[in-house]
Scaffold this motif. Structure first.
Motif, PDB file in Angstrom:
ATOM      1  N   TRP A 385     110.942 -34.579  74.300  1.00 31.36           N
ATOM      2  CA  TRP A 385     112.353 -34.761  73.954  1.00 31.36           C
ATOM      3  C   TRP A 385     112.550 -35.978  73.041  1.00 31.36           C
ATOM      4  CZ3 TRP A 385     115.880 -38.698  75.319  1.00 31.36           C
ATOM      5  CH2 TRP A 385     117.206 -38.425  74.985  1.00 31.36           C
ATOM      6  N   VAL A 386     111.875 -37.074  73.340  1.00 33.72           N
ATOM      7  CA  VAL A 386     112.000 -38.283  72.499  1.00 33.72           C
ATOM      8  C   VAL A 386     111.542 -37.984  71.075  1.00 33.72           C
ATOM      9  CG1 VAL A 386     111.096 -40.606  72.126  1.00 33.72           C
ATOM     10  CG2 VAL A 386     111.833 -39.911  74.406  1.00 33.72           C
ATOM     11  N   LEU A 387     110.428 -37.260  70.932  1.00 32.77           N
ATOM     12  CA  LEU A 387     109.946 -36.925  69.594  1.00 32.77           C
ATOM     13  C   LEU A 387     110.899 -35.968  68.894  1.00 32.77           C
ATOM     14  CD1 LEU A 387     106.116 -36.496  70.275  1.00 32.77           C
ATOM     15  CD2 LEU A 387     107.279 -38.447  69.264  1.00 32.77           C
ATOM     16  N   ASN A 388     111.469 -35.025  69.616  1.00 35.92           N
ATOM     17  CA  ASN A 388     112.421 -34.105  69.000  1.00 35.92           C
ATOM     18  C   ASN A 388     113.640 -34.839  68.465  1.00 35.92           C
ATOM     19  OD1 ASN A 388     110.846 -31.896  69.500  1.00 35.92           O
ATOM     20  ND2 ASN A 388     111.958 -31.225  71.303  1.00 35.92           N
ATOM     21  N   VAL A 389     114.095 -35.839  69.199  1.00 42.91           N
ATOM     22  CA  VAL A 389     115.314 -36.552  68.811  1.00 42.91           C
ATOM     23  C   VAL A 389     115.032 -37.570  67.714  1.00 42.91           C
ATOM     24  CG1 VAL A 389     117.158 -38.066  69.641  1.00 42.91           C
ATOM     25  CG2 VAL A 389     116.357 -36.199  71.078  1.00 42.91           C
ATOM     26  N   TYR A 390     113.951 -38.334  67.847  1.00 43.63           N
ATOM     27  CA  TYR A 390     113.741 -39.480  66.963  1.00 43.63           C
ATOM     28  C   TYR A 390     112.520 -39.364  66.051  1.00 43.63           C
ATOM     29  CZ  TYR A 390     117.225 -41.717  69.921  1.00 43.63           C
ATOM     30  OH  TYR A 390     118.376 -42.014  70.584  1.00 43.63           O
ATOM     31  N   ASP A 391     111.727 -38.328  66.208  1.00 44.03           N
ATOM     32  CA  ASP A 391     110.569 -38.149  65.327  1.00 44.03           C
ATOM     33  C   ASP A 391     110.337 -36.658  65.120  1.00 44.03           C
ATOM     34  OD1 ASP A 391     108.359 -38.658  63.752  1.00 44.03           O
ATOM     35  OD2 ASP A 391     106.989 -38.814  65.440  1.00 44.03           O
ATOM     36  N   SER A 392     111.354 -35.983  64.603  1.00 47.21           N
ATOM     37  CA  SER A 392     111.230 -34.537  64.419  1.00 47.21           C
ATOM     38  C   SER A 392     110.165 -34.184  63.390  1.00 47.21           C
ATOM     39  CB  SER A 392     112.582 -33.949  63.987  1.00 47.21           C
ATOM     40  OG  SER A 392     113.037 -34.562  62.793  1.00 47.21           O
ATOM     41  N   GLY A 393     109.834 -35.119  62.499  1.00 45.86           N
ATOM     42  CA  GLY A 393     108.761 -34.887  61.538  1.00 45.86           C
ATOM     43  C   GLY A 393     107.372 -35.077  62.116  1.00 45.86           C
ATOM     44  N   ARG A 394     107.296 -35.504  63.372  1.00 44.34           N
ATOM     45  CA  ARG A 394     106.028 -35.710  64.086  1.00 44.34           C
ATOM     46  C   ARG A 394     105.099 -36.648  63.313  1.00 44.34           C
ATOM     47  NH1 ARG A 394     108.909 -33.398  67.373  1.00 44.34           N
ATOM     48  NH2 ARG A 394     108.115 -32.159  69.122  1.00 44.34           N
ATOM     49  N   ASN A 395     105.660 -37.827  62.945  1.00 46.26           N
ATOM     50  CA  ASN A 395     104.836 -38.853  62.319  1.00 46.26           C
ATOM     51  C   ASN A 395     104.048 -39.654  63.346  1.00 46.26           C
ATOM     52  OD1 ASN A 395     105.795 -38.327  59.662  1.00 46.26           O
ATOM     53  ND2 ASN A 395     107.697 -39.377  60.180  1.00 46.26           N
ATOM     54  N   GLY A 396     104.414 -39.529  64.606  1.00 50.46           N
ATOM     55  CA  GLY A 396     103.699 -40.259  65.653  1.00 50.46           C
ATOM     56  C   GLY A 396     104.192 -41.666  65.878  1.00 50.46           C
ATOM     57  N   LYS A 397     105.358 -42.022  65.322  1.00 52.20           N
ATOM     58  CA  LYS A 397     105.913 -43.367  65.484  1.00 52.20           C
ATOM     59  C   LYS A 397     107.382 -43.261  65.879  1.00 52.20           C
ATOM     60  CE  LYS A 397     102.240 -45.697  64.126  1.00 52.20           C
ATOM     61  NZ  LYS A 397     101.524 -46.637  65.013  1.00 52.20           N
ATOM     62  N   VAL A 398     107.780 -44.082  66.848  1.00 53.75           N
ATOM     63  CA  VAL A 398     109.166 -44.134  67.304  1.00 53.75           C
ATOM     64  C   VAL A 398     109.547 -45.599  67.430  1.00 53.75           C
ATOM     65  CG1 VAL A 398     110.779 -43.576  69.149  1.00 53.75           C
ATOM     66  CG2 VAL A 398     108.995 -41.956  68.551  1.00 53.75           C
ATOM     67  N   ARG A 399     110.727 -45.938  66.912  1.00 56.70           N
ATOM     68  CA  ARG A 399     111.174 -47.324  67.017  1.00 56.70           C
ATOM     69  C   ARG A 399     111.550 -47.662  68.456  1.00 56.70           C
ATOM     70  NH1 ARG A 399     115.354 -49.598  63.074  1.00 56.70           N
ATOM     71  NH2 ARG A 399     116.674 -48.006  63.985  1.00 56.70           N
ATOM     72  N   VAL A 400     111.370 -48.933  68.807  1.00 58.16           N
ATOM     73  CA  VAL A 400     111.699 -49.389  70.151  1.00 58.16           C
ATOM     74  C   VAL A 400     113.172 -49.152  70.443  1.00 58.16           C
ATOM     75  CG1 VAL A 400     111.896 -51.434  71.616  1.00 58.16           C
ATOM     76  CG2 VAL A 400     109.830 -51.069  70.267  1.00 58.16           C
ATOM     77  N   LEU A 401     114.047 -49.442  69.467  1.00 56.77           N
ATOM     78  CA  LEU A 401     115.477 -49.236  69.673  1.00 56.77           C
ATOM     79  C   LEU A 401     115.785 -47.769  69.928  1.00 56.77           C
ATOM     80  CD1 LEU A 401     118.334 -50.341  69.724  1.00 56.77           C
ATOM     81  CD2 LEU A 401     118.429 -50.066  67.233  1.00 56.77           C
ATOM     82  N   SER A 402     115.124 -46.873  69.199  1.00 54.35           N
ATOM     83  CA  SER A 402     115.339 -45.443  69.408  1.00 54.35           C
ATOM     84  C   SER A 402     114.909 -45.034  70.813  1.00 54.35           C
ATOM     85  CB  SER A 402     114.549 -44.650  68.363  1.00 54.35           C
ATOM     86  OG  SER A 402     114.884 -45.034  67.055  1.00 54.35           O
ATOM     87  N   PHE A 403     113.745 -45.477  71.216  1.00 53.26           N
ATOM     88  CA  PHE A 403     113.209 -45.124  72.527  1.00 53.26           C
ATOM     89  C   PHE A 403     114.130 -45.625  73.643  1.00 53.26           C
ATOM     90  CE2 PHE A 403     110.053 -46.127  75.984  1.00 53.26           C
ATOM     91  CZ  PHE A 403     109.841 -44.809  76.347  1.00 53.26           C
ATOM     92  N   LYS A 404     114.582 -46.876  73.525  1.00 52.73           N
ATOM     93  CA  LYS A 404     115.461 -47.433  74.536  1.00 52.73           C
ATOM     94  C   LYS A 404     116.797 -46.703  74.563  1.00 52.73           C
ATOM     95  CE  LYS A 404     113.825 -52.225  74.855  1.00 52.73           C
ATOM     96  NZ  LYS A 404     114.221 -53.633  74.660  1.00 52.73           N
TER      97      LYS A 404
END
Length: 788
Positions: A385-404
């Motif tokens: 779900w986190v990747l779908n919302v904040y990394d839909s391109g599947r780059n493998g990186k999510v910002r801390v602010l996004s995750f929180k």
């Protein structure tokens, strides 16, 4: 004559002795040269040394005789010096006695020199060979001892290697211990490595000294080198296998998540650690977990809810419960964030770091709540779900602010506490928050409804209007304080209204109201309860109200009060008083005085601010969806008289059923499935979905066109009546307060209202036509993709 004969006898004897010495030294020199090269093992060198020692003793025993003869020659030459060494004449009767004496002296001198040189060279060669033999014997003894010691060390190392268990038979928890043991074993073999270097250096020095190792020594040295290389290779390979196993199966790996799927599914990992899922039965791959796909498909049942905020909140509620985030408290979540040092909001987390944090969260949940949690499934689903919302391109990186932001919005906590925590994540050390920092927070939050395809109802992806709306509360201050932010959020702004609605949906799940639904006759009412403040004793359950059900042609009269907790007697009396007051108010009053339950944000069709970061790369169809999103935003603006979200009272008009119907342009699986390697399956799903939307839009267009024709006819009729009234003299000269004048004013006002309504309908038709064209172009591209 007597002296000459005596001289001849003495010189002749001396020359014979010298010649004998020269012949003997020459013979010994040849014998020394004929001796074999120094052997390559200790036994051979010792044998050669003994032989050479005897040879040297023989030469040394001849030394006194040689020295005596050379001394005699020296004495002879001192008694009979010669003058002309350049010329030597043969003995003859014509040669004078003096010349004969000088020739004899010259011969003695030459023979003495030759004998002296031969003696010096022979003794020097004997000494050199003796020293060479001694050094060679010393090196060979050292080499032999070192080889024996290394052979023993290698035997021990090979014994340790033979005791190794296969990596596949080791326990996962012991992998790190085995890695440490291998590293320690490798360090202990450092002395063996130095010893191997030493014996190879000794062999090289012997080779330079023209000493060739014997066959046995050479074979032993070669075997030692081979065994050492094999042992080194075994250690390196073992260490690599253990490290790979620890990476793939250890506590810091994703291996424990492989149990989150069942046959025929298999969880695999891409090069950037992003998981994807393989269906061996259909031979397809996709980014979404099978359970996540089922969840998204189940969310389609909620699309019959008319109100966008409640539709979004109820979808998120299902996601929240599926991810077990409804059991997590904000305090536990923030503590895990601190333990994992997630303080820098702009820091990028890779997938492994996200997995570690999520694992700690669910382990803490299991420990605090004392419940059994399927941690691999929950971690994998939440990661998905986190990747779908904040990394839909599947780059493998999510910002801390996004995750929180994602986890805090869906955790179980007080809404005000969530607001304070999120504000703190973007505020400066002084506690203030400028426009850029606020836009970052709102941008991260709006990605949650955007992933569900509901973003247009909340002002679209552009957060700048929301930022300006929030800073109006700060009364022109450059920095926003937490009190200002809480005050703005308490008004439930349009872009963030889904957060408090989600909270009310969660609370309402356990609510039970002692009332009977006027439509479906459910009693008691569970969940939300809606009470009419226009009619007495009219209560509606949440299913009937949110889906727009009515009872046998009866229309519901507004305003309406919503309850998500059981009512008290005071609230009942208050509602009775309001209902009694509303009985004396006309329908025009409610249409002129709409009471919104949220703060509308006047969004404009402007490009996203450059300060707002993009959470994911643009997808191939992102341009189409962006334009459709703008169209839906424009439609939502034009229908601002319809209250889709509410808390206390609502006043939507009769066109409420059409509110935000254009938001079906996207689906939760739209962006994710298009990213998978199986483009065929994604194109098929999208084509079916958009065909349904297209059919629905065409039906809406036909209904709007029919309504437009009716309104145009009504407008022409009113216009004709107005022209007829203007042409009548009595009407033209009538007093302003006369009944005819009042009727004329009413007709003009009604005509203006109809004209405005007509223009709104035309605008809506144009938007819908543009939307339809965009859908058709998208369908064409999807058909091409399907053919490919």
């Amino acid at each position: 004559r007597a002296r000459l004969e005596a001289f001849s006898d003495s010189s002749g004897k001396l020359q014979l002795s010298l010649q004998e010495i020269i012949d003997w030294l020459t013979l010994k020199d040849e014998e020394l040269s004929e001796q074999l090269p120094i052997g390559g093992d200790v036994g051979a060198v010792q044998h050669q040394r003994n032989f050479h020692t005897a040879f040297m003793e023989d030469v040394k025993s001849r030394g006194p005789f040689i020295y005596s003869v050379l001394e005699s020659a020296q004495d002879f030459l001192s008694q009979h010096p010669f003058v002309e060494p350049e010329e030597t004449l043969p003995d003859s009767k014509d040669v004078s006695p003096r010349r004969r004496i000088q020739n004899a002296s010259r011969s003695v001198w030459k023979q003495a020199n030759v004998a002296s040189d031969l003696w010096e060279k022979l003794t020097a060669r004997c000494l050199d060979r003796h020293r060479h033999m001694e050094l060679t014997l010393e090196r060979l003894l050292e080499l032999q001892a070192a080889m024996e010691e290394l052979a023993g060390a290698l035997d021990q190392g090979e014994g340790v290697r033979g005791a190794w268990e296969p990596v596949g038979d080791l326990f996962i928890d012991s992998l790190q211990d085995h890695i440490d043991a291998i590293k320690l074993f490798k360090e202990e073999l450092t002395q063996v490595k130095e010893g191997m270097k030493h014996i190879n250096d000794l062999a090289h020095q012997l080779a330079i000294a023209d000493v060739h190792l014997s066959v046995d020594n050479a074979r032993a040295l070669e075997q030692l080198n081979t065994r050492w290389k094999q042992l080194q290779g075994s250690i390196d390979e073992r260490l690599k296998q253990l490290q790979d196993a620890h990476r793939d199966f250890g506590p810091g790996s994703q291996h424990f998540l492989s149990s989150s799927v069942q046959i025929p599914w298999e969880r695999s990992i891409s090069h950037n650690k992003v998981p994807y899922y393989i269906n061996h039965q259909t031979q397809t791959t996709c980014w979404d977990h099978p359970k996540m796909t089922e969840l998204y498909q189940a969310l389609a049942d909620l699309n019959n809810i008319k109100f966008s905020a409640y539709r979004t909140a109820m979808k998120l509620r299902r996601v929240q419960k599926a991810l077990r985030l409804d059991l997590m408290t904000l305090s536990s979540t923030s503590q895990v964030f601190r333990e994992h040092d997630l303080q820098q909001s702009n820091h990028l987390l890779d997938v492994v770091e996200v997995i570690h944090c999520l694992t700690s969260l669910y382990e803490r949940l299991e420990e605090e709540r004392g419940i059994l949690v399927n941690i691999p499934l929950c971690v994998d689903m939440c990661l998905n779900w986190v990747l779908n919302v904040y990394d839909s391109g599947r780059n493998g990186k999510v910002r801390v602010l996004s995750f929180k932001t994602g986890l805090v919005c869906l955790c179980n906590s007080n809404v005000q506490e969530k607001y304070k925590y999120l504000f703190k994540q973007v505020s400066s050390p002084g506690g203030g928050c400028d426009q850029r920092q606020l836009s970052l927070l709102l941008h991260e939050a709006i990605q949650i409804p955007r992933q569900l395809g509901e973003v247009a109802a909340f002002g679209g992806s552009n957060v700048e209007p929301s930022v300006r709306s929030c800073f109006r509360v700060a009364a022109g201050k450059p920095a926003l304080e937490v009190s200002h932010f809480l005050e703005w959020m308490s008004l439930e702004p349009q872009s963030m209204v889904w957060v408090p609605v989600l909270h009310r949906v969660a609370v309402a799940e356990s609510a039970k109201h002692q009332a009977k639904c006027s439509i479906c006759k459910q009693c008691p009412i569970r969940g939300f309860r809606y009470r009419s403040l226009k009619q007495f004793n009219v209560d509606i359950c949440q299913t009937c109200f949110l889906t727009g059900r009515t009872s046998k042609g009866k229309k519901l009269h507004y305003p309406i009060m919503e309850y998500y907790t059981p009512t008290t007697s005071g609230e009942n009396m208050r509602d009775f008083a309001k209902t009694l007051k509303n009985k004396f108010r006309s329908k025009q009053y409610f249409s002129k005085h709409p009471q919104r339950g949220y703060l509308p944000v006047q969004s404009v069709l402007e490009a996203e601010s450059s300060e707002t970061p993009s959470s994911s790369p643009r997808l191939p169809h992102a341009d189409t969806h962006s334009r459709i999103e703008h169209f839906a935003s424009r439609l939502a603006e034009m229908e601002n008289q319809n209250c889709s979200f509410f808390t206390d009272s609502l006043s939507p008009d009769e066109s409420l059923d059409e509110d935000h119907y254009l938001l079906r342009h996207s689906s939760p699986t739209l962006e994710q499935d298009s990213l998978t390697g199986q483009q065929f399956g994604a194109g098929h799903v999208l084509a079916n979905f958009n065909c349904e939307d297209k059919d629905e839009l065409e039906r809406i267009l036909a209904r709007l066109e029919n309504e437009n024709r009716i309104l145009q006819g009504e407008y022409r009729r009113l216009k004709w009546q107005h022209e007829e009234a203007a042409a009548t003299p009595q009407l033209a000269d009538g007093a302003p307060g006369s009944p005819m004048g009042l009727c004329d004013d009413e007709l003009l006002a009604e005509a203006r209202i109809l004209r405005q309504h007509k223009s709104r309908l035309e605008t809506r038709m144009q938007i819908l036509e543009d939307h339809n064209k965009q859908l058709e172009s998208q369908l064409n591209r999807l058909r091409e993709l399907l053919l490919q």
